[in-house]
Design a protein around this motif. Structure first.
Motif, PDB file in Angstrom:
ATOM      1  N   GLU A 361     -60.048  27.768   1.511  1.00 52.92           N
ATOM      2  CA  GLU A 361     -60.792  26.936   2.452  1.00 52.92           C
ATOM      3  C   GLU A 361     -60.243  27.121   3.873  1.00 52.92           C
ATOM      4  OE1 GLU A 361     -61.163  22.898   1.149  1.00 52.92           O
ATOM      5  OE2 GLU A 361     -62.108  22.319   3.047  1.00 52.92           O
ATOM      6  N   ALA A 362     -58.908  27.192   3.966  1.00 50.31           N
ATOM      7  CA  ALA A 362     -58.291  27.384   5.290  1.00 50.31           C
ATOM      8  C   ALA A 362     -58.665  28.744   5.885  1.00 50.31           C
ATOM      9  CB  ALA A 362     -56.774  27.247   5.173  1.00 50.31           C
ATOM     10  N   ASP A 363     -58.926  29.731   5.021  1.00 47.38           N
ATOM     11  CA  ASP A 363     -59.383  31.049   5.507  1.00 47.38           C
ATOM     12  C   ASP A 363     -60.814  30.971   6.051  1.00 47.38           C
ATOM     13  OD1 ASP A 363     -57.050  32.204   4.508  1.00 47.38           O
ATOM     14  OD2 ASP A 363     -57.992  32.883   2.641  1.00 47.38           O
ATOM     15  N   GLY A 364     -61.501  29.856   5.795  1.00 47.37           N
ATOM     16  CA  GLY A 364     -62.909  29.742   6.192  1.00 47.37           C
ATOM     17  C   GLY A 364     -63.832  30.499   5.258  1.00 47.37           C
ATOM     18  N   VAL A 365     -63.363  30.738   4.036  1.00 50.75           N
ATOM     19  CA  VAL A 365     -64.145  31.509   3.062  1.00 50.75           C
ATOM     20  C   VAL A 365     -64.781  30.552   2.055  1.00 50.75           C
ATOM     21  CG1 VAL A 365     -63.868  33.163   1.150  1.00 50.75           C
ATOM     22  CG2 VAL A 365     -62.854  33.641   3.386  1.00 50.75           C
ATOM     23  N   ARG A 386     -70.956  37.411 -14.162  1.00 48.76           N
ATOM     24  CA  ARG A 386     -70.175  37.361 -12.926  1.00 48.76           C
ATOM     25  C   ARG A 386     -69.518  35.982 -12.760  1.00 48.76           C
ATOM     26  NH1 ARG A 386     -74.810  39.648  -9.067  1.00 48.76           N
ATOM     27  NH2 ARG A 386     -76.025  38.397 -10.537  1.00 48.76           N
ATOM     28  N   GLY A 387     -68.228  35.985 -12.437  1.00 47.59           N
ATOM     29  CA  GLY A 387     -67.443  34.753 -12.455  1.00 47.59           C
ATOM     30  C   GLY A 387     -67.657  33.870 -11.239  1.00 47.59           C
ATOM     31  N   PHE A 388     -67.090  34.281 -10.113  1.00 49.25           N
ATOM     32  CA  PHE A 388     -67.329  33.532  -8.881  1.00 49.25           C
ATOM     33  C   PHE A 388     -67.299  34.499  -7.712  1.00 49.25           C
ATOM     34  CE2 PHE A 388     -62.754  33.177  -9.748  1.00 49.25           C
ATOM     35  CZ  PHE A 388     -62.184  33.573  -8.551  1.00 49.25           C
ATOM     36  N   ALA A 389     -67.884  34.032  -6.603  1.00 46.40           N
ATOM     37  CA  ALA A 389     -67.973  34.892  -5.434  1.00 46.40           C
ATOM     38  C   ALA A 389     -67.237  34.256  -4.273  1.00 46.40           C
ATOM     39  CB  ALA A 389     -69.431  35.122  -5.055  1.00 46.40           C
ATOM     40  N   LEU A 390     -66.606  35.106  -3.461  1.00 46.83           N
ATOM     41  CA  LEU A 390     -66.000  34.682  -2.202  1.00 46.83           C
ATOM     42  C   LEU A 390     -66.866  35.229  -1.076  1.00 46.83           C
ATOM     43  CD1 LEU A 390     -62.299  35.521  -3.122  1.00 46.83           C
ATOM     44  CD2 LEU A 390     -63.316  33.244  -2.981  1.00 46.83           C
ATOM     45  N   VAL A 391     -67.175  34.383  -0.100  1.00 41.47           N
ATOM     46  CA  VAL A 391     -68.057  34.793   0.998  1.00 41.47           C
ATOM     47  C   VAL A 391     -67.384  34.467   2.321  1.00 41.47           C
ATOM     48  CG1 VAL A 391     -70.347  34.587   2.024  1.00 41.47           C
ATOM     49  CG2 VAL A 391     -70.065  34.269  -0.443  1.00 41.47           C
ATOM     50  N   GLY A 392     -67.193  35.505   3.130  1.00 43.99           N
ATOM     51  CA  GLY A 392     -66.589  35.315   4.449  1.00 43.99           C
ATOM     52  C   GLY A 392     -67.575  35.687   5.539  1.00 43.99           C
ATOM     53  N   GLU A 393     -67.357  35.160   6.718  1.00 49.22           N
ATOM     54  CA  GLU A 393     -68.211  35.552   7.839  1.00 49.22           C
ATOM     55  C   GLU A 393     -67.361  35.844   9.059  1.00 49.22           C
ATOM     56  OE1 GLU A 393     -70.109  32.041  10.171  1.00 49.22           O
ATOM     57  OE2 GLU A 393     -70.588  31.679   8.074  1.00 49.22           O
ATOM     58  N   SER A 394     -67.923  36.635   9.952  1.00 47.41           N
ATOM     59  CA  SER A 394     -67.258  36.967  11.209  1.00 47.41           C
ATOM     60  C   SER A 394     -68.304  37.619  12.108  1.00 47.41           C
ATOM     61  CB  SER A 394     -66.077  37.914  10.965  1.00 47.41           C
ATOM     62  OG  SER A 394     -65.300  38.016  12.143  1.00 47.41           O
ATOM     63  N   VAL A 404     -62.437  38.068   3.320  1.00 47.63           N
ATOM     64  CA  VAL A 404     -62.628  37.946   1.871  1.00 47.63           C
ATOM     65  C   VAL A 404     -61.442  38.571   1.134  1.00 47.63           C
ATOM     66  CG1 VAL A 404     -64.118  38.576  -0.055  1.00 47.63           C
ATOM     67  CG2 VAL A 404     -65.133  37.864   2.100  1.00 47.63           C
ATOM     68  N   GLU A 405     -60.970  39.710   1.634  1.00 51.54           N
ATOM     69  CA  GLU A 405     -59.817  40.358   0.996  1.00 51.54           C
ATOM     70  C   GLU A 405     -58.580  39.452   1.065  1.00 51.54           C
ATOM     71  OE1 GLU A 405     -59.151  43.228  -0.765  1.00 51.54           O
ATOM     72  OE2 GLU A 405     -61.311  43.477  -0.930  1.00 51.54           O
ATOM     73  N   ALA A 406     -58.405  38.770   2.197  1.00 50.67           N
ATOM     74  CA  ALA A 406     -57.261  37.847   2.309  1.00 50.67           C
ATOM     75  C   ALA A 406     -57.389  36.763   1.240  1.00 50.67           C
ATOM     76  CB  ALA A 406     -57.221  37.230   3.706  1.00 50.67           C
ATOM     77  N   SER A 407     -58.606  36.264   1.049  1.00 48.87           N
ATOM     78  CA  SER A 407     -58.801  35.231   0.029  1.00 48.87           C
ATOM     79  C   SER A 407     -58.644  35.787  -1.377  1.00 48.87           C
ATOM     80  CB  SER A 407     -60.183  34.584   0.178  1.00 48.87           C
ATOM     81  OG  SER A 407     -60.171  33.714   1.286  1.00 48.87           O
ATOM     82  N   LEU A 408     -59.040  37.055  -1.577  1.00 44.34           N
ATOM     83  CA  LEU A 408     -58.823  37.659  -2.908  1.00 44.34           C
ATOM     84  C   LEU A 408     -57.337  37.710  -3.225  1.00 44.34           C
ATOM     85  CD1 LEU A 408     -61.253  40.707  -3.308  1.00 44.34           C
ATOM     86  CD2 LEU A 408     -61.117  38.682  -4.767  1.00 44.34           C
ATOM     87  N   GLY A 409     -56.516  37.839  -2.187  1.00 39.97           N
ATOM     88  CA  GLY A 409     -55.064  37.809  -2.379  1.00 39.97           C
ATOM     89  C   GLY A 409     -54.573  36.462  -2.896  1.00 39.97           C
ATOM     90  N   ARG A 410     -55.410  35.467  -2.811  1.00 38.81           N
ATOM     91  CA  ARG A 410     -55.049  34.116  -3.284  1.00 38.81           C
ATOM     92  C   ARG A 410     -55.605  33.853  -4.692  1.00 38.81           C
ATOM     93  NH1 ARG A 410     -53.137  32.391   1.428  1.00 38.81           N
ATOM     94  NH2 ARG A 410     -54.186  32.965   3.367  1.00 38.81           N
ATOM     95  N   VAL A 411     -56.166  34.927  -5.281  1.00 39.30           N
ATOM     96  CA  VAL A 411     -56.686  34.845  -6.655  1.00 39.30           C
ATOM     97  C   VAL A 411     -55.714  35.616  -7.545  1.00 39.30           C
ATOM     98  CG1 VAL A 411     -58.628  35.383  -8.170  1.00 39.30           C
ATOM     99  CG2 VAL A 411     -59.053  34.788  -5.764  1.00 39.30           C
ATOM    100  N   LYS A 412     -55.129  34.934  -8.502  1.00 39.72           N
ATOM    101  CA  LYS A 412     -54.134  35.579  -9.367  1.00 39.72           C
ATOM    102  C   LYS A 412     -54.639  35.591 -10.806  1.00 39.72           C
ATOM    103  CE  LYS A 412     -51.138  35.501  -5.950  1.00 39.72           C
ATOM    104  NZ  LYS A 412     -51.288  36.611  -5.022  1.00 39.72           N
ATOM    105  N   GLY A 413     -54.349  36.701 -11.490  1.00 42.36           N
ATOM    106  CA  GLY A 413     -54.732  36.755 -12.899  1.00 42.36           C
ATOM    107  C   GLY A 413     -55.410  38.074 -13.224  1.00 42.36           C
TER     108      GLY A 413
END
Ligand code: AMP
Ligand code: GLY
Length: 470
Positions: A361-365, A386-394, A404-413
């Motif tokens: 959320e702090a990433d704005g994603v 398909r599990g879940f999606a991350l959506v970023g804007e700029s 989005v890649e920064a937020s993917l770094g916060r997904v573990k497993g």
């Protein structure tokens, strides 16, 4: 307003979340729980929406103002007709209108009947005995498609899914032996794909920002066709390889198709989605869908300004859209799906994935949930879809990708996501690909025969307007 959202995927989560931001009271009906939708909903119905009766009863009891149907299967089953028969307006066509998606043969024949020049060369087959002779009529590569619904996964394209014409013929015969509604063979068209979605209703057709969807399972477009692994949209609502004039030609194909349906006695209220290939001869229609795309809806709806989405959709459902409600921010977006490894053919579902939600959320994603189960926020078990999606804007596509890649770094497993979606290198490669098709003497596959020549006049109606009245 009291709005019923039908469907249980991330697309429906995005629809529900956008309505919720507009202060609509959201109700949900779908085959499974959705960890994103359910907390937003005033009430939920757990039911198969391809059986209209219980959904209509729920809508009546809940005094629903209108319904939005997300997936194609309930549209194909006539849920739109059943709700309308109960005086409930619907964003989504009738069963007859949904045939534009559910029968690729109906779609191609409608375009041919009304001389809408956007199809590649094609033949429809019902009989395995015809396959070899008809395959021999294609002098270049071709695609083999089941006529009926296959969630984009039954289509085989020469050079990607099979090599020799004989292999394509064998696949066509296998599909015909399996029953179904028949098979289409289509000339393979070369280019880059884009999705043009538009709201369609009696007052006109209202285009949404263009989106590029990544259909193949793995990086660099290898692996199987999927429902879509991720997608991007550009700040100006065009794409790096689709100029305004080409978008307008594609929109004219949508407008004429809606008019053709109307002339055949099939009025259409809902979302119409044209999947096009940007070729040297202009946009070629690959398929129509009778609904929002998934993931395309995630890009587009994330751009909707807070406010009046419920009134916008109500206008679609009831026949008159207020064009001042078409307020989509001028920003680039990137969506990426997180799926179980092995998706789509052999997903190893069931492993736990953790997401640092406050950091995302702090990433704005944004995060939109599809096929996941969860007992605790931030802990998810991926299902086989398909599990879940991350959506970023700029402001730029690749900047949105970095988010989005920064937020993917916060997904573990144990999960899989494509990392090439929306990178500068990938977007440049696609743009160069299309540019190369236009270079005189450059090697390109044969042009689709039935497509209007470059420079053929698009209808004047499409020249500069965002809103096209029909
Ligand atoms: P469809 O379900 O018709 O959208 O097909 C699934 C995917 O197969 C499309 O998104 C394209 O990537 C590819 N495809 C389908 N038809 C063709 C065609 N005629 N030429 C090239 N690629 C195609
Ligand atoms: N992303 C392709 C579809 O929704 O059909």
């Amino acid at each position: 307003m009291r709005v019923l959202v039908v469907g249980s995927g991330a697309r429906e989560h995005a629809i529900a979340a956008t309505l919720f931001r507009a202060h609509a009271t959201v109700f949900a009906a779908g085959p499974r729980a959705n960890v994103g939708i359910d907390p937003l909903a005033a009430a939920t119905l757990r039911a198969d929406p391809t059986i209209p009766g219980p959904v209509v009863a729920f809508a009546k009891v809940q005094r629903i103002d209108y319904a939005v149907i997300g997936p194609e299967a309930p549209l194909a089953a006539g849920l739109g007709d059943a709700l309308r028969a109960a005086d409930i307006p619907v964003v989504g066509p009738s069963k007859a209108g949904a045939r534009i998606e559910t029968s690729k043969q109906f779609c191609r024949e409608l375009l041919a009947k009304y001389r809408i020049d956007a199809s590649p060369k094609y033949v429809a087959l019902r009989n395995a005995d015809e396959v070899d002779a008809r395959v021999a009529e294609f002098h270049g590569p071709f695609a083999v498609k089941p006529v009926g619904l296959s969630a984009g996964k039954g289509v085989w394209v020469q050079g990607n899914d099979f090599e020799s014409p004989a292999e394509g013929a064998a696949y066509a015969k296998k599909l015909l032996a399996g029953g179904g509604e028949g098979v289409l063979l289509e000339e393979k068209v070369e280019g880059e794909e884009f999705s043009l979605m538009a709201f369609v209703t009696d007052s006109g057709i209202y285009p949404l920002p263009l989106v590029h969807d990544y259909k193949r399972a793995l990086d660099n477009d290898v692996g199987n066709n999927t429902g879509g692994m991720g997608s991007f949209s550009q700040r100006d609502h065009l794409l790096p390889f689709v100029a305004q004039s080409m978008r307008d030609r594609a929109l004219e194909v949508l407008r004429r198709t809606v008019e053709a349906l109307r002339q055949d006695g099939i009025p259409y209220r809902g979302v119409l989605y044209g999947g096009f290939m940007m070729t040297a001869a202009g946009p070629v229609l690959i398929e129509f869908n009778a609904r929002f795309g998934d993931p395309e809806a995630l890009n587009v709806l994330s751009l909707y300004e807070d406010g009046d989405f419920d009134r916008l959709l109500y206008g679609v459902a009831t026949g008159r859209v207020d064009p001042t409600l078409m307020t989509f921010r001028l920003r680039a977006t990137v969506a990426k799906y997180v799926v179980a490894p092995g998706y789509p053919e052999a997903p190893k579902a069931g492993a736990e994935v953790t997401v640092d939600l406050p950091a995302v959320e702090a990433d704005g994603v944004h995060i939109y949930f599809g096929d996941v189960e969860s007992k605790l926020p931030g802990k998810y078990v991926l299902g086989s879809s398909r599990g879940f999606a991350l959506v970023g804007e700029s402001s730029a596509i690749w900047e949105a990708t970095k988010r989005v890649e920064a937020s993917l770094g916060r997904v573990k497993g144990y999960y899989f996501a494509r990392h090439d979606i929306g990178t500068r290198a990938d977007v440049t490669k696609r743009t160069e690909h299309v540019r190369g098709l236009f270079v005189p003497g450059a090697k390109a596959s044969p042009l689709p025969l039935s497509v209007a020549a470059p420079g053929a006049p698009p209808s004047s109606a499409a020249d500069d307007s965002q809103v096209i009245s029909s």
